[in-house]
Design a protein around this motif. Structure first.
Motif, mmCIF file in Angstrom:
data_model
loop_
_atom_site.group_PDB
_atom_site.id
_atom_site.type_symbol
_atom_site.label_atom_id
_atom_site.label_comp_id
_atom_site.label_asym_id
_atom_site.label_seq_id
_atom_site.Cartn_x
_atom_site.Cartn_y
_atom_site.Cartn_z
ATOM 1 N N ALA A 35 0.942 -1.076 0.010
ATOM 2 C CA ALA A 35 0.071 0.000 -0.007
ATOM 3 C C ALA A 35 0.770 1.140 -0.051
ATOM 4 N N LEU A 36 1.980 1.366 0.792
ATOM 5 C CA LEU A 36 2.801 2.509 0.883
ATOM 6 C C LEU A 36 3.454 2.604 -0.548
ATOM 7 N N GLU A 82 3.951 5.866 -5.359
ATOM 8 C CA GLU A 82 3.977 5.774 -6.838
ATOM 9 C C GLU A 82 2.770 6.778 -7.470
ATOM 10 N N ARG A 83 1.634 6.856 -6.899
ATOM 11 C CA ARG A 83 0.689 7.776 -6.961
ATOM 12 C C ARG A 83 1.264 9.196 -6.920
ATOM 13 N N ARG A 84 1.914 9.514 -5.651
ATOM 14 C CA ARG A 84 2.334 10.735 -5.313
ATOM 15 C C ARG A 84 3.396 11.149 -6.282
ATOM 16 N N ARG A 85 4.446 10.076 -6.984
ATOM 17 C CA ARG A 85 5.193 10.586 -8.111
ATOM 18 C C ARG A 85 4.342 11.101 -9.322
ATOM 19 N N GLU A 86 3.428 10.172 -9.483
ATOM 20 C CA GLU A 86 2.730 10.564 -10.649
ATOM 21 C C GLU A 86 2.098 12.011 -10.518
ATOM 22 N N ALA A 87 1.483 12.064 -9.500
ATOM 23 C CA ALA A 87 0.733 13.408 -9.007
ATOM 24 C C ALA A 87 1.939 14.648 -9.255
ATOM 25 N N ASP A 88 3.231 14.323 -8.533
ATOM 26 C CA ASP A 88 4.173 15.518 -8.999
ATOM 27 C C ASP A 88 4.475 15.678 -10.342
#
Length: 106
Positions: A32-33, A38-44
């Motif tokens: 989950a982490l 990965e979602r945060r990297r994509e958002a960035d």
């Protein structure tokens, strides 16, 4: 003593089961982490791309505003020139009519 060893064996199985369950929860939490990272990297990345696009749009807007200002100046100059030409044509037409009228009356 025999009962003690049975209790010990059962407790070892329970501890092993608890340990396995804890390991599974830990692995699930790590997955989950990792997904969250990965979602945060994509958002960035998306945010950076958006910032670049906004910057490009700002540059385009400035360029278009400059072009519009230049076009307005040219348009006003052409309107002024058009009025001057119209006035000269009116004066020339008036002069030609006077000459023609003078020729008809003579």
């Amino acid at each position: 003593m025999n009962d003690h060893s049975t209790d010990g064996s059962g407790q070892a199985e329970t501890t092993s089961a608890d340990s396995d369950a804890a390991s599974r929860r830990l692995m699930a939490a790590l997955d989950a982490l990792e997904s969250a990272v990965e979602r945060r990297r994509e958002a960035d990345r998306d945010e950076n791309e958006l910032a670049v696009r906004i910057q490009a749009l700002g540059a385009d807007r400035s360029r278009l505003a400059d072009e519009l200002d230049g076009s307005l100046v040219k348009s006003r100059r052409l309107e002024r020139t058009n009025r001057e030409i119209a006035e000269r044509l009116d004066a020339a037409i008036g002069t030609i009519r006077s000459v023609l009228d003078a020729g008809e009356t003579s």
